[in-house]
Design a protein around this motif. Structure first.
Motif, PDB file in Angstrom:
ATOM      1  N   TYR A   1      -1.912 -38.154  88.412  1.00 19.44           N
ATOM      2  CA  TYR A   1      -1.766 -38.148  86.956  1.00 19.44           C
ATOM      3  C   TYR A   1      -2.107 -36.768  86.391  1.00 19.44           C
ATOM      4  O   TYR A   1      -1.420 -36.256  85.502  1.00 19.44           O
ATOM      5  N   TYR A   2      -3.157 -36.165  86.902  1.00 19.97           N
ATOM      6  CA  TYR A   2      -3.563 -34.820  86.488  1.00 19.97           C
ATOM      7  C   TYR A   2      -2.404 -33.834  86.664  1.00 19.97           C
ATOM      8  O   TYR A   2      -2.172 -32.964  85.822  1.00 19.97           O
TER       9      TYR A   2
ATOM     10  N   PHE B   1       0.785 -32.856  84.067  1.00 22.26           N
ATOM     11  CA  PHE B   1       0.659 -32.120  82.810  1.00 22.26           C
ATOM     12  C   PHE B   1       0.910 -30.626  83.000  1.00 22.26           C
ATOM     13  O   PHE B   1       0.616 -30.064  84.059  1.00 22.26           O
TER      14      PHE B   1
ATOM     15  N   PRO C   1      -5.104 -30.855  81.193  1.00 25.00           N
ATOM     16  CA  PRO C   1      -6.296 -31.689  81.442  1.00 25.00           C
ATOM     17  C   PRO C   1      -7.471 -30.917  82.025  1.00 25.00           C
ATOM     18  O   PRO C   1      -8.599 -31.405  81.990  1.00 25.00           O
TER      19      PRO C   1
ATOM     20  N   ILE D   1      -7.836 -36.192  78.175  1.00 23.19           N
ATOM     21  CA  ILE D   1      -6.627 -36.708  78.839  1.00 23.19           C
ATOM     22  C   ILE D   1      -7.015 -37.600  80.004  1.00 23.19           C
ATOM     23  O   ILE D   1      -6.523 -38.729  80.134  1.00 23.19           O
TER      24      ILE D   1
ATOM     25  N   ARG E   1      -9.160 -40.780  78.898  1.00 21.37           N
ATOM     26  CA  ARG E   1      -8.358 -41.899  78.392  1.00 21.37           C
ATOM     27  C   ARG E   1      -7.673 -42.644  79.531  1.00 21.37           C
ATOM     28  O   ARG E   1      -7.494 -43.864  79.470  1.00 21.37           O
TER      29      ARG E   1
ATOM     30  N   GLU F   1       2.783 -37.328  73.861  1.00 19.20           N
ATOM     31  CA  GLU F   1       2.943 -35.986  74.433  1.00 19.20           C
ATOM     32  C   GLU F   1       3.745 -35.994  75.739  1.00 19.20           C
ATOM     33  O   GLU F   1       3.315 -35.477  76.766  1.00 19.20           O
TER      34      GLU F   1
ATOM     35  N   GLY G   1       3.656 -34.275  81.144  1.00 16.15           N
ATOM     36  CA  GLY G   1       2.728 -34.937  80.219  1.00 16.15           C
ATOM     37  C   GLY G   1       2.743 -36.441  80.354  1.00 16.15           C
ATOM     38  O   GLY G   1       2.933 -37.007  81.431  1.00 16.15           O
TER      39      GLY G   1
ATOM     40  N   GLN H   1       0.355 -38.626  77.956  1.00 19.17           N
ATOM     41  CA  GLN H   1      -1.034 -39.023  77.742  1.00 19.17           C
ATOM     42  C   GLN H   1      -1.088 -40.486  77.316  1.00 19.17           C
ATOM     43  O   GLN H   1      -0.565 -40.846  76.264  1.00 19.17           O
TER      44      GLN H   1
END
Length: 406
Positions: free
Chosen positions: A52-53, A56, A95, A101, A104, A171, A181, A183
């Motif tokens: 996930y990181y 972005f 992030p 980011i 959440r 985003e 992105g 988020q």
């Protein structure tokens, strides 16, 4: 002064990238928003924080596009110069700098589990996105970096828990032809945007009320410490009397017997027919009496060379049309019932292909009904024994001799 800030940020970025180079060496490169939605879904399914990181855009990429943007028109240069005055705004999308980011993401994963979701069993039902305009003056010119930005809702189906959840997302950015992105902000059990918004508003009011209670409790404790609250014996006795009155109050009525809330099967119907006048179809529907909502339905069906039946989520709208959705959601039947005959269509949820349908009510054996009933009661679907109707044994016909003389 602002250029000194930029230089410090860039130096810090290079130092951090050197220290964390391995962690930031791969980034998600989805060509479409569909690809990005699937990437986000995969991260949730596997609780993959690293993946996930990597979805972005890093700050160095965004800053490079500000400093070396190919659009050299006077208007673009003016907007880029404005963007250079607020370099910290670009950190909000990375992030590494914006820890909210990832926080959440952790929050949504944990909240989903607390709500009963099985992340490894979720599938995408649909998503609904809308353009996200630039609202902050400090981001004027950012459309030269990300010409398209989206926000919206993702609906996922928990196949194990048989619940639908809505996840809000923001985003989603198109940068140089790739999508980055996504988020994620919140998750609630809901199957439509309206249903989500109602629950989100109730949740917001709950947190406001809880914060107010905590604030009042804190003020009360401070007042006690400072001697601003009357703690005389008369006052304490009065409060004690009130507590006794509360203790002696009539208790609330006991919870209703759960058996009263159980759905009662009031009818069963069985249909057979064909899709496109060619593919054989079998359909089983139960009518049930729900103490809270009246008559509700569930059912099973199979078609073609399928061996096992598929569970159906069945509703009937105000126009009298029957909507029967596969569970898991593969396709949906939209039918009208007239003179014991269903007519309509079956549509594949993924590619929107479909068949015309015509199904006629017919009789089924007691054994088959019991097997189909058991599937719906236990939730374990499968095949049923083929109906076998034994032939009646008939005595051989003896021809009578009608010849005279014998």
């Amino acid at each position: 002064m602002r250029y000194c800030i930029v230089i410090l940020l860039v130096c810090q970025l290079f130092a951090s990238n050197h220290a964390y180079g391995k962690k930031r060496s791969h980034r998600g490169e989805a060509r479409t928003e569909v690809g990005l939605m699937n990437n986000v879904l995969g991260c949730l399914q596997n609780k993959d924080t690293t993946g996930y990181y990597d979805l972005f855009p890093p700050f160095d990429t965004l800053w490079r596009m500000v400093m070396h943007n190919p659009n050299r028109t006077p208007e673009a240069l003016a907007e880029l110069e404005h963007l250079k005055e607020y370099p910290t705004q670009l950190l909000e999308f990375d992030p590494f700098y914006n820890h909210n980011i990832m926080n959440r993401f952790y929050h949504v994963v944990q909240k989903g589990e607390d709500s009963g979701i099985h992340w490894n069993s979720i599938v995408m039902q649909r998503y609904e996105l809308s353009r996200e305009p630039i609202k902050s003056k400090s981001l004027i010119g950012y459309e030269l970096i990300a010409p398209q930005r989206f926000k919206g809702y993702i609906f996922v189906r928990d196949m194990l828990g048989r619940l639908t959840f809505c996840i809000t997302i923001t985003e989603i950015q198109e940068i140089e032809g790739f999508y980055f992105g996504g988020q994620i902000l919140n998750i609630l059990e809901a199957s439509s945007i309206d249903q989500y918004e109602i629950k989100a508003e109730a949740e917001r009011k709950y947190f406001i009320a809880a914060a107010e209670i905590r604030k009042n409790d804190s003020l009360h404790l401070d007042s006690l410490k400072n001697g601003l609250v009357d703690t005389s014996q008369a006052t304490m006795d009065s409060l004690a009397d009130k507590k006794i009155d509360l203790l002696n109050a009539t208790p609330p009525p006991p919870e209703e017997d759960r058996s009263r809330n159980r759905k009662e099967v009031i009818d069963r119907k069985y249909y057979e027919g064909k899709f496109d006048e060619e593919i054989p179809v079998k359909l089983f529907i139960r009518y049930m009496k729900d103490p809270k909502s009246g008559v509700v339905y569930d059912g099973l069906y199979k078609f073609g060379d399928q061996v096992n039946y598929v569970k159906l989520n069945i509703t009937k709208n105000s126009d009298g049309k029957w909507i029967m959705e596969d569970d898991p959601p593969v396709g949906v039947l939209e039918l009208e019932l007239k003179d014991k005959v269903y007519t309509g269509s079956w549509t594949n949820a993924e590619n929107q292909t479909g068949y015309d349908a015509e199904l006629k009510q017919t009789v089924m054996s007691q054994r088959k009904m019991e097997q189909l009933d058991k599937m719906l009661e236990t939730g374990v679907v499968g095949s049923v024994d083929e109906d076998f109707v034994p032939q009646k044994k008939t005595k051989p016909k003896v021809e009578e001799n009608t010849d005279e003389g014998y």
